[in-house]
Design an enzyme around this catalytic site. Structure first.
Site, short mmCIF file in Angstrom:
data_model
loop_
_atom_site.label_atom_id
_atom_site.label_comp_id
_atom_site.label_asym_id
_atom_site.label_seq_id
_atom_site.Cartn_x
_atom_site.Cartn_y
_atom_site.Cartn_z
CD GLU A 1 -47.88 42.52 32.15
OE1 GLU A 1 -47.14 41.54 32.01
OE2 GLU A 1 -48.25 43.26 31.21
CB CYS B 1 -38.72 36.82 32.32
SG CYS B 1 -40.42 36.27 32.51
CD GLU C 1 -44.59 42.28 34.76
OE1 GLU C 1 -43.70 41.58 35.29
OE2 GLU C 1 -45.62 42.60 35.34
CG ASN D 1 -39.59 35.60 26.17
OD1 ASN D 1 -40.20 36.62 25.92
ND2 ASN D 1 -39.56 35.10 27.38
P1 NAD Z 1 -35.60 44.08 24.87
O1 NAD Z 1 -35.67 44.89 26.10
O2 NAD Z 1 -34.42 44.19 24.02
O3 NAD Z 1 -36.86 44.38 23.92
C1 NAD Z 1 -38.19 44.22 24.36
C2 NAD Z 1 -39.10 45.07 23.50
O4 NAD Z 1 -38.80 46.44 23.75
C3 NAD Z 1 -38.91 44.88 21.99
O5 NAD Z 1 -40.14 45.03 21.35
C4 NAD Z 1 -37.98 46.03 21.64
O6 NAD Z 1 -38.07 46.42 20.29
C5 NAD Z 1 -38.50 47.12 22.56
N1 NAD Z 1 -37.54 48.18 22.92
C6 NAD Z 1 -36.21 48.07 23.10
N2 NAD Z 1 -35.68 49.28 23.42
C7 NAD Z 1 -36.72 50.15 23.47
C8 NAD Z 1 -36.83 51.55 23.75
N3 NAD Z 1 -35.77 52.28 24.07
N4 NAD Z 1 -38.05 52.12 23.71
C9 NAD Z 1 -39.14 51.38 23.42
N5 NAD Z 1 -39.10 50.07 23.12
C10 NAD Z 1 -37.91 49.45 23.16
O7 NAD Z 1 -35.83 42.57 25.36
P2 NAD Z 1 -35.84 41.25 24.48
O8 NAD Z 1 -34.42 40.92 24.13
O9 NAD Z 1 -36.85 41.36 23.40
O10 NAD Z 1 -36.40 40.20 25.55
C11 NAD Z 1 -35.60 39.62 26.51
C12 NAD Z 1 -35.78 40.31 27.85
O11 NAD Z 1 -37.16 40.34 28.21
C13 NAD Z 1 -35.10 39.55 28.96
O12 NAD Z 1 -34.42 40.45 29.79
C14 NAD Z 1 -36.25 38.89 29.71
O13 NAD Z 1 -35.98 38.60 31.05
C15 NAD Z 1 -37.31 39.92 29.55
N6 NAD Z 1 -38.66 39.34 29.75
C16 NAD Z 1 -39.34 39.67 30.89
C17 NAD Z 1 -40.58 39.11 31.14
C18 NAD Z 1 -41.35 39.46 32.39
O14 NAD Z 1 -42.57 39.26 32.41
N7 NAD Z 1 -40.74 39.97 33.45
C19 NAD Z 1 -41.15 38.23 30.21
C20 NAD Z 1 -40.43 37.93 29.07
C21 NAD Z 1 -39.17 38.50 28.84
#
Ligand code: NAD
Length: 476
Positions: A448, A270, A236, A138
């Site tokens: 963070e 998020c 996070e 995002n």
């Molecule tokens: P996602 O969890 O699908 O993927 C995030 C990252 O993790 C990607 O690079 C993905 O390739 C990797 N990943 C996925 N499964 C993995 C595994 N088993 N092992 C290692 N890496 C893995 O999330 P997304 O769809 O990319 O992003 C959306 C989510 O991120 C939402 O839930 C949002 O709330 C969250 N988010 C949180 C914050 C925060 O600071 N709290 C900030 C931005 C987004």
């Protein structure tokens, strides 16, 4: 994103045009990359560089990002569809993060601890070695910087894995860091799907710490692996943040904040305020005005002047949002606006979706409990403080919340009572590098940003310096 066996293809979600390809990293390549990172950590001199000199390079990274601000913002806009104004802000945020951690790196102090004997005892911070930084799609550059800057400042070598849905910014950050003088191997990028290369990275025996931002499902998997490996994991994760409007609130500002808090970044944030709680007496009036404003938001291409909401980040993500709203219908939700793809034929090839407001649902419904990560707001009434706290806290998440009231004592009580890592009172979605950020409950582990954002990437070592002239009895 679409992938063949070893290539990720990135598409502009505004019009479906292909904008770039990256090769996915194989497991063999991962071994070599981790070995290079280890070698850099051991031999490049980065770890032993005096903090003020490390800081100079972090400032140079910030300079490099600044020099390319426009083109980096454009690349992100095409990679994930956010409006250009937001993308420029994301580059500024990344610049600020590198500058901030340059400052922290130079000024962070450790402790001389009270001694209880004939010695001086004190602490120093040691890096972990090779750190994995895994980021979502995002806000790629901003999230990358939030991890990379403090991890480098602490002396680590970093392997950055961006999302397969926004793979184009991380290689640019790596290039800029190299040009700024960061030693070879100190920051590297791996590309590919989370379940494959992401998981392999976390499982790699030479990766000693993992910092993850993403969804709760992946966060749990990563946390489990890190637990088995006994390496620290900073997580996070997602949110379903409550945005609260009390009857005594400044309504104009509260309504504007509720709308911006969910529809900014098309809800793909998020900390999006995705549940609005409105006090009973003003529920109908405030909700009507929220719906009016949401319906009037200018949905358009992300590079158009005055755009207020661009497309979602991809067609497959839009599919998830469509399914989410369809389920809200089956749960009995009333769709007050949106709930569909815009019918303007200009948008036919893009991943557009209209700002959506829903009410009439139970707070326990899945729509009110699960993250949509899209432009979907659910509205819920509440009676009083007790009713509000009970309903707002009745979710697995605890990332953020917003409170609108003119009564500061009430704001304080509610701010303390809600389960949230960030509480915004009469404001929303402020987020600065100098203030810690992270979640309660299923929204994450660790904080963070802020000065302690550097300590996240370091381990404390305690040293004792013996002062006794004859510290031990020596046998004659
Ligand atoms: P996602 O969890 O699908 O993927 C995030 C990252 O993790 C990607 O690079 C993905 O390739 C990797 N990943 C996925 N499964 C993995 C595994 N088993 N092992 C290692 N890496 C893995 O999330 P997304 O769809 O990319 O992003 C959306 C989510 O991120 C939402 O839930 C949002 O709330 C969250 N988010 C949180 C914050 C925060 O600071 N709290 C900030 C931005 C987004």
């Amino acid at each position: 994103m679409q992938s063949t066996d070893d290539v990720l293809v990135s598409y502009n979600p505004a019009n479906g045009d292909e904008i770039g390809r990256v090769r996915m990293t194989s497991c063999q390549e991962l071994d070599r990359i981790v070995a290079d990172a280890r070698a850099a950590y051991r031999d490049s001199g980065w770890q032993s560089l005096l903090p003020h000199k490390r800081a100079l390079i972090l400032h140079a990274v910030a300079d490099g990002l600044t020099a390319e601000k426009e083109s980096l913002a454009k690349l992100q806009m095409r990679d994930n569809g956010k409006p250009m104004g937001e993308c420029l802000g994301m580059v500024d945020s990344a610049v600020g993060t590198f500058r901030y951690y340059a400052g922290v790196c130079e000024t962070l102090e450790t402790d001389v601890t009270p001694s209880r004997g004939d010695y001086v005892s004190f602490t120093v911070l040691e890096p972990y070695g090779v750190v994995a930084a895994i980021t979502p799609w995002n806000s790629p550059l901003m999230n990358d910087a939030t991890k990379v800057a403090p991890a480098l400042a602490a002396g680590n070598a970093v392997i950055l894995k961006p999302s397969e849905d926004s793979p184009l910014l991380a290689p640019e950050l790596m290039r800029i860091a190299r040009e700024a003088g960061l030693p070879q191997g100190q920051l590297q990028v791996v590309q590919g799907r989370g379940a494959d290369i992401g998981a392999a990275l976390v499982e790699h025996p030479d990766v000693r710490m993992v910092s993850f931002t993403g969804g709760t499902v992946a966060g749990r998997v990563i946390g489990r692996t890190a637990g088995e490996r006994l390496i620290p994991a900073a997580l996070e994760l997602g949110g379903k943040s409550p945005h609260v409007v009390f009857a005594d609130a400044d309504r104009e500002h509260a309504i504007a904040a509720v709308v911006a808090g969910i529809f900014g970044s098309a809800g793909q944030s998020c900390v999006a305020g995705s549940r609005v709680f409105i006090q009973h007496d003003i529920y109908d009036e405030v909700l009507e005005r929220i719906v009016e404003r949401a319906s009037a938001l200018r949905v358009d291409f992300p590079d158009v002047d005055g755009v207020e909401m661009g497309p979602l980040s991809s067609l497959h993500h839009r599919r998830r949002v469509i399914d989410f709203v369809d389920r809200a219908r089956t749960e009995g939700g009333r769709i007050l606006c949106g709930g569909q793809i815009p019918d303007d034929p200009r948008f036919a090839a893009g991943a557009f979706y209209l700002p959506t407001v829903i009410d009439g649902l139970s707070p326990r419904s899945r729509t009110c409990q699960e993250e949509a990560f899209g432009p979907v707001l659910v509205a819920l009434p509440f009676d009083d403080e007790i009713d509000l706290v009970e309903k707002a806290n009745d979710t697995d998440f605890g990332l953020a919340c917003g409170i609108w009231t003119e009564n500061f004592k009430k704001a304080w009580r509610i701010g303390r009572a809600l389960d949230a890592g960030s509480v915004w009172i009469n404001t929303y979605k402020q987020s600065v590098t100098s203030t810690p950020f992270g979640g309660f409950k299923d929204s994450g582990i660790g904080r963070e940003k802020g000065i302690d954002g550097l300590r996240l990437y370091a381990q404390v070592k305690s040293l004792y310096l013996g002062l006794h002239e004859q510290p031990m009895k020596i046998a004659k």
